[in-house]
Write a protein that holds these residues in place. Structure first.
Motif, short mmCIF file in Angstrom:
data_model
loop_
_atom_site.label_atom_id
_atom_site.label_comp_id
_atom_site.label_asym_id
_atom_site.label_seq_id
_atom_site.Cartn_x
_atom_site.Cartn_y
_atom_site.Cartn_z
N LEU A 1 0.92 -1.28 0.17
CA LEU A 1 0.03 0.03 -0.04
C LEU A 1 0.93 1.15 0.22
O LEU A 1 0.73 2.14 -0.73
CB LEU A 1 -0.72 -0.15 1.33
N VAL A 2 1.90 1.29 0.62
CA VAL A 2 2.77 2.25 0.78
C VAL A 2 3.64 2.49 -0.28
O VAL A 2 4.03 3.68 -0.95
CB VAL A 2 3.84 2.27 2.07
N ASP A 3 4.32 1.20 -0.75
CA ASP A 3 5.04 1.53 -2.04
C ASP A 3 4.48 1.87 -3.24
O ASP A 3 4.87 2.42 -4.12
CB ASP A 3 5.81 -0.02 -2.22
N ASN A 4 3.07 1.59 -3.46
CA ASN A 4 2.47 1.58 -4.75
C ASN A 4 1.49 3.01 -4.63
O ASN A 4 0.86 3.47 -5.63
CB ASN A 4 1.59 0.51 -5.07
N GLY A 5 0.96 3.23 -3.28
CA GLY A 5 -0.14 4.31 -3.46
C GLY A 5 -1.29 3.59 -3.48
O GLY A 5 -1.55 2.61 -4.37
N PHE A 6 -2.41 3.83 -2.76
CA PHE A 6 -3.90 3.13 -2.90
C PHE A 6 -5.01 4.01 -2.19
O PHE A 6 -4.67 4.54 -0.93
CB PHE A 6 -3.67 1.83 -2.10
N HIS A 7 -5.73 4.30 -3.07
CA HIS A 7 -6.88 5.05 -2.61
C HIS A 7 -8.17 4.15 -2.83
O HIS A 7 -8.41 3.78 -3.75
CB HIS A 7 -6.98 6.22 -3.13
N GLU A 8 -8.86 3.61 -1.68
CA GLU A 8 -10.19 2.94 -1.90
C GLU A 8 -11.16 3.78 -1.64
O GLU A 8 -11.26 4.46 -0.44
CB GLU A 8 -10.05 1.62 -1.29
N VAL A 9 -12.20 3.77 -2.45
CA VAL A 9 -13.29 4.88 -2.51
C VAL A 9 -14.67 4.12 -2.45
O VAL A 9 -14.94 3.16 -3.38
CB VAL A 9 -13.39 5.80 -3.48
#
Length: 172
Positions: free
Chosen positions: A93-101
């Motif tokens: 999550l930190v290495d790739n960026g992730f936003h769940e909406v």
């Protein structure tokens, strides 16, 4: 001197200021706990997540249960604790960026138990116009008369063979 000894004692016991944060607002209502669930795992590339808050949302015996296909094409479920999830997904999550909406929600409640069918879209950053993934979280919750607890999250990603039905999309 006494204050220094107390700080040293607390730090050697593994306590820190995050352990004493007041997360009561995040679990006070059904809307708050669902919104916090999505926000606590979301963040830009390089942004650390608040895993203390994440764990606070879940009952001590809760499970996170992703489903997916094996290499042989068989659908199966994998059962994880909150610690398992953090170990298997936290760095990614930190290495790739992730936003769940959350884009749609259906809620059913009986007494102190609630089931939420929550449709989501996932993005690498807030600026992305198109999600790289969509799916549905089946979230079971308990209100123990003091707060909400996530008991289980059971989810499945959308695929070509299993598109999200209109019933569970934001177009209703």
């Amino acid at each position: 001197m006494k204050k220094t000894v107390l700080i040293l004692l607390l730090s050697t016991c593994g306590l820190n200021t995050q352990d004493t944060k007041d997360y009561s607002k995040e679990v006070a209502s059904l809307d708050n706990i669902i919104e916090t669930l999505y926000s606590v795992i979301s963040g830009d590339k390089g942004e650390e997540r608040d895993w203390h808050l994440f764990k606070h949302l879940f009952h001590k015996d809760a499970k996170l249960i992703p489903t997916g296909k094996t290499k042989e094409g068989k659908t199966e479920a994998r059962y994880m604790t909150t610690e398992d999830y953090i170990k298997s997904s936290g760095k990614w999550l930190v290495d790739n960026g992730f936003h769940e909406v959350e884009i749609h929600r259906q809620t059913q409640t009986f007494g102190n138990i609630t089931h939420v069918f929550s449709t989501y879209e996932s993005f690498r950053s807030k600026e992305d116009a198109t999600p790289f993934m969509r799916g549905i979280n089946s979230i079971q919750l308990l209100n123990d008369s003091e707060r909400w607890w996530i008991i289980n999250i059971y989810w499945m990603q959308e695929s070509d063979e299993n598109p999200i039905p209109e019933t569970y999309s934001n177009e209703n």
